[in-house]
Design a protein around this motif. Structure first.
Motif, PDB file in Angstrom:
ATOM      1  N   LEU A  97      48.819  50.257  41.276  1.00  0.00           N
ATOM      2  CA  LEU A  97      48.014  49.193  40.698  1.00  0.00           C
ATOM      3  C   LEU A  97      48.752  47.859  40.774  1.00  0.00           C
ATOM      4  O   LEU A  97      49.915  47.760  40.401  1.00  0.00           O
ATOM      5  CB  LEU A  97      47.680  49.511  39.236  1.00  0.00           C
ATOM      6  N   ASP A  98      48.058  46.834  41.249  1.00  0.00           N
ATOM      7  CA  ASP A  98      48.582  45.467  41.277  1.00  0.00           C
ATOM      8  C   ASP A  98      47.441  44.529  40.926  1.00  0.00           C
ATOM      9  O   ASP A  98      46.467  44.403  41.663  1.00  0.00           O
ATOM     10  CB  ASP A  98      49.134  45.142  42.667  1.00  0.00           C
ATOM     11  N   LEU A  99      47.551  43.883  39.766  1.00  0.00           N
ATOM     12  CA  LEU A  99      46.495  42.988  39.287  1.00  0.00           C
ATOM     13  C   LEU A  99      46.784  41.527  39.604  1.00  0.00           C
ATOM     14  O   LEU A  99      45.985  40.654  39.252  1.00  0.00           O
ATOM     15  CB  LEU A  99      46.321  43.148  37.771  1.00  0.00           C
ATOM     16  N   SER A 100      47.903  41.244  40.257  1.00  0.00           N
ATOM     17  CA  SER A 100      48.320  39.855  40.437  1.00  0.00           C
ATOM     18  C   SER A 100      47.402  39.060  41.353  1.00  0.00           C
ATOM     19  O   SER A 100      47.362  37.832  41.275  1.00  0.00           O
ATOM     20  CB  SER A 100      49.748  39.804  40.986  1.00  0.00           C
ATOM     21  N   ASP A 101      46.656  39.735  42.213  1.00  0.00           N
ATOM     22  CA  ASP A 101      45.797  39.021  43.152  1.00  0.00           C
ATOM     23  C   ASP A 101      44.360  38.879  42.660  1.00  0.00           C
ATOM     24  O   ASP A 101      43.491  38.409  43.401  1.00  0.00           O
ATOM     25  CB  ASP A 101      45.797  39.731  44.509  1.00  0.00           C
ATOM     26  N   LEU A 102      44.096  39.261  41.418  1.00  0.00           N
ATOM     27  CA  LEU A 102      42.737  39.209  40.893  1.00  0.00           C
ATOM     28  C   LEU A 102      42.429  37.837  40.284  1.00  0.00           C
ATOM     29  O   LEU A 102      43.292  37.222  39.659  1.00  0.00           O
ATOM     30  CB  LEU A 102      42.528  40.276  39.827  1.00  0.00           C
ATOM     31  N   PRO A 103      41.194  37.369  40.411  1.00  0.00           N
ATOM     32  CA  PRO A 103      40.771  36.165  39.697  1.00  0.00           C
ATOM     33  C   PRO A 103      40.541  36.495  38.227  1.00  0.00           C
ATOM     34  O   PRO A 103      40.573  37.671  37.834  1.00  0.00           O
ATOM     35  CB  PRO A 103      39.463  35.784  40.399  1.00  0.00           C
ATOM     36  N   PRO A 104      40.314  35.491  37.380  1.00  0.00           N
ATOM     37  CA  PRO A 104      40.031  35.761  35.963  1.00  0.00           C
ATOM     38  C   PRO A 104      38.875  36.745  35.804  1.00  0.00           C
ATOM     39  O   PRO A 104      37.865  36.653  36.498  1.00  0.00           O
ATOM     40  CB  PRO A 104      39.663  34.380  35.410  1.00  0.00           C
ATOM     41  N   GLU A 105      39.048  37.710  34.912  1.00  0.00           N
ATOM     42  CA  GLU A 105      38.062  38.745  34.596  1.00  0.00           C
ATOM     43  C   GLU A 105      37.877  39.764  35.719  1.00  0.00           C
ATOM     44  O   GLU A 105      37.006  40.618  35.643  1.00  0.00           O
ATOM     45  CB  GLU A 105      36.709  38.143  34.219  1.00  0.00           C
ATOM     46  N   GLY A 106      38.683  39.667  36.764  1.00  0.00           N
ATOM     47  CA  GLY A 106      38.572  40.608  37.869  1.00  0.00           C
ATOM     48  C   GLY A 106      39.072  41.993  37.493  1.00  0.00           C
ATOM     49  O   GLY A 106      39.795  42.181  36.518  1.00  0.00           O
ATOM     50  N   PHE A 107      38.686  42.994  38.300  1.00  0.00           N
ATOM     51  CA  PHE A 107      39.096  44.367  38.023  1.00  0.00           C
ATOM     52  C   PHE A 107      39.262  45.140  39.317  1.00  0.00           C
ATOM     53  O   PHE A 107      38.768  44.741  40.378  1.00  0.00           O
ATOM     54  CB  PHE A 107      38.090  45.067  37.106  1.00  0.00           C
ATOM     55  N   LYS A 108      39.973  46.271  39.201  1.00  0.00           N
ATOM     56  CA  LYS A 108      40.149  47.190  40.319  1.00  0.00           C
ATOM     57  C   LYS A 108      39.820  48.610  39.874  1.00  0.00           C
ATOM     58  O   LYS A 108      40.088  48.987  38.732  1.00  0.00           O
ATOM     59  CB  LYS A 108      41.584  47.146  40.848  1.00  0.00           C
ATOM     60  N   ILE A 109      39.234  49.356  40.807  1.00  0.00           N
ATOM     61  CA  ILE A 109      38.958  50.780  40.611  1.00  0.00           C
ATOM     62  C   ILE A 109      39.608  51.520  41.774  1.00  0.00           C
ATOM     63  O   ILE A 109      39.336  51.214  42.940  1.00  0.00           O
ATOM     64  CB  ILE A 109      37.444  51.050  40.554  1.00  0.00           C
ATOM     65  N   MET A 110      40.474  52.476  41.454  1.00  0.00           N
ATOM     66  CA  MET A 110      41.240  53.172  42.483  1.00  0.00           C
ATOM     67  C   MET A 110      41.277  54.669  42.212  1.00  0.00           C
ATOM     68  O   MET A 110      41.301  55.087  41.061  1.00  0.00           O
ATOM     69  CB  MET A 110      42.692  52.656  42.529  1.00  0.00           C
ATOM     70  N   GLN A 111      41.277  55.446  43.281  1.00  0.00           N
ATOM     71  CA  GLN A 111      41.611  56.863  43.189  1.00  0.00           C
ATOM     72  C   GLN A 111      42.779  57.109  44.132  1.00  0.00           C
ATOM     73  O   GLN A 111      42.739  56.719  45.305  1.00  0.00           O
ATOM     74  CB  GLN A 111      40.427  57.752  43.563  1.00  0.00           C
ATOM     75  N   THR A 112      43.829  57.713  43.630  1.00  0.00           N
ATOM     76  CA  THR A 112      45.041  57.857  44.420  1.00  0.00           C
ATOM     77  C   THR A 112      45.784  59.122  44.029  1.00  0.00           C
ATOM     78  O   THR A 112      45.517  59.714  42.977  1.00  0.00           O
ATOM     79  CB  THR A 112      45.956  56.630  44.213  1.00  0.00           C
ATOM     80  N   SER A 113      46.693  59.536  44.853  1.00  0.00           N
ATOM     81  CA  SER A 113      47.627  60.622  44.552  1.00  0.00           C
ATOM     82  C   SER A 113      49.029  60.038  44.565  1.00  0.00           C
ATOM     83  O   SER A 113      49.377  59.250  45.452  1.00  0.00           O
ATOM     84  CB  SER A 113      47.520  61.745  45.585  1.00  0.00           C
TER      85      SER A 113
END
Length: 332
Positions: free
Chosen positions: A68-84
């Motif tokens: 997870l890396d949130l540094s490249d998100l704009p305000p209120e942005g989000f990420k959804i990931m599935q990983t191993s």
């Protein structure tokens, strides 16, 4: 089998989002997923839990280890990931070697920041930006098929599944507009509580329930506001009376008796909208603001929403017969 995992010190938005995720999944399948803090869940004993799907909600050390890396998100942005991934943390003394097991994880996280810079609450402003909440809502809608058609339980449509399986497509998103507000007229903070104190009758409990249901539904729809963090509001030119009332009385609204209203009306100032010196001063203040705060994206020039006491000088009257004409030309 799955668990919901929060960071060691979760943000309030992540905590709320985890509770909502737990609630809706229980409506779908009947299973109540346990919620852990990451330090409570891991505690060095990863081995016996290798088959458990981990759903990380919000930012956390373990989610960052999983990519997870949130540094490249704009305000209120989000990420959804599935990983191993394999955790890189060392185990306690009883487990001297780092764990080598590989785990499947779903990560639902976004930018959650303090946002409120002024006094309104409820339908007017958020206390925090809610990126993680939007990640959870997007996951529930697009991966689990949940729909929120209108406020309340009847408006929440959920599939009925004995087993919930997902194959998450990694994605990120953010609201396209920084300010997305619809007035919640069920808001109990002012009208219903005022009626109760005034002993005017009505069901305060019903008003409270409707207000909370409406607020929750508006949040599911992604309504919010990140502008207070990246802007300033100068509604009604607050502070102008102290700064300019003595030396520039002609900058303030002329009343029917010819006097200038060099005092605030319910905390707002009435100005002479057509006065070119007033317009130049507003432009100057906006220019100075952006030079001082280049990270900001908006400077409010909104007028007071308190009715009455508008300027009646000949110049303002010449701009149009209605207040709308006057205000529109002032902004133009």
């Amino acid at each position: 089998i799955a668990v919901i995992i929060l960071g060691k010190q979760p943000h309030p938005v992540a905590f709320e989002a985890a509770i909502e995720l737990q609630r809706v999944i229980k409506r779908i399948s009947g299973a109540k997923l346990p919620i852990y803090l990451e330090n409570e869940f891991h505690n060095g004993h990863e081995g016996p839990r290798r088959g458990i799907l981990r759903i990380y909600v919000g930012d956390s050390q373990t989610a960052r280890e999983a990519g997870l890396d949130l540094s490249d998100l704009p305000p209120e942005g989000f990420k959804i990931m599935q990983t191993s991934f394999s955790p890189t943390r060392s185990s306690p003394v009883t487990h001297p070697r780092p764990p080598k097991n590989t785990y499947t994880a779903i990560i639902l996280a976004g930018r959650d920041e303090d946002a409120q810079a002024w006094g309104w609450r409820g339908d007017r402003a958020n206390r925090h930006t809610r990126g993680t909440a939007y990640a959870v809502y997007d996951f529930l809608e697009n991966d689990l098929g949940v729909r929120w058609l209108w406020p309340g339980d009847l408006g929440e449509v959920v599939p009925q599944l004995s087993t919930v399986t997902v194959n998450v497509k990694n994605r990120s998103d953010a609201p396209k507009l920084p300010k997305r507000i619809v007035r919640n007229h069920f808001d109990f903070s002012v009208p219903a509580s005022w009626r109760a104190r005034a002993k005017l009758g009505g069901n305060y409990g019903v008003s409270t329930r409707l207000a909370l249901e409406a607020d929750t539904w508006l949040d599911h729809m992604g309504l919010g506001d990140s502008l207070p963090k990246y802007s300033v509001s100068t509604e009604g030119r607050r502070g102008w009376v102290e700064k300019f009332g003595k030396n520039h009385p002609d900058w303030f609204a002329m009343q029917s008796d010819g006097s200038r209203l060099t005092k605030e009306v319910f905390g707002r100032v009435r100005i002479c909208l057509a006065n070119p010196e007033v317009i130049d001063q507003i432009v100057k203040e906006a220019d100075d603001f952006f030079k001082k705060s280049p990270d900001k994206i908006m400077y409010g020039i909104e007028l007071s929403d308190v009715w009455g006491s508008y300027c009646q000088c000949p110049l303002c009257k010449a701009w149009g017969p209605t207040t709308s004409d006057l205000v529109a030309r002032h902004w133009k």
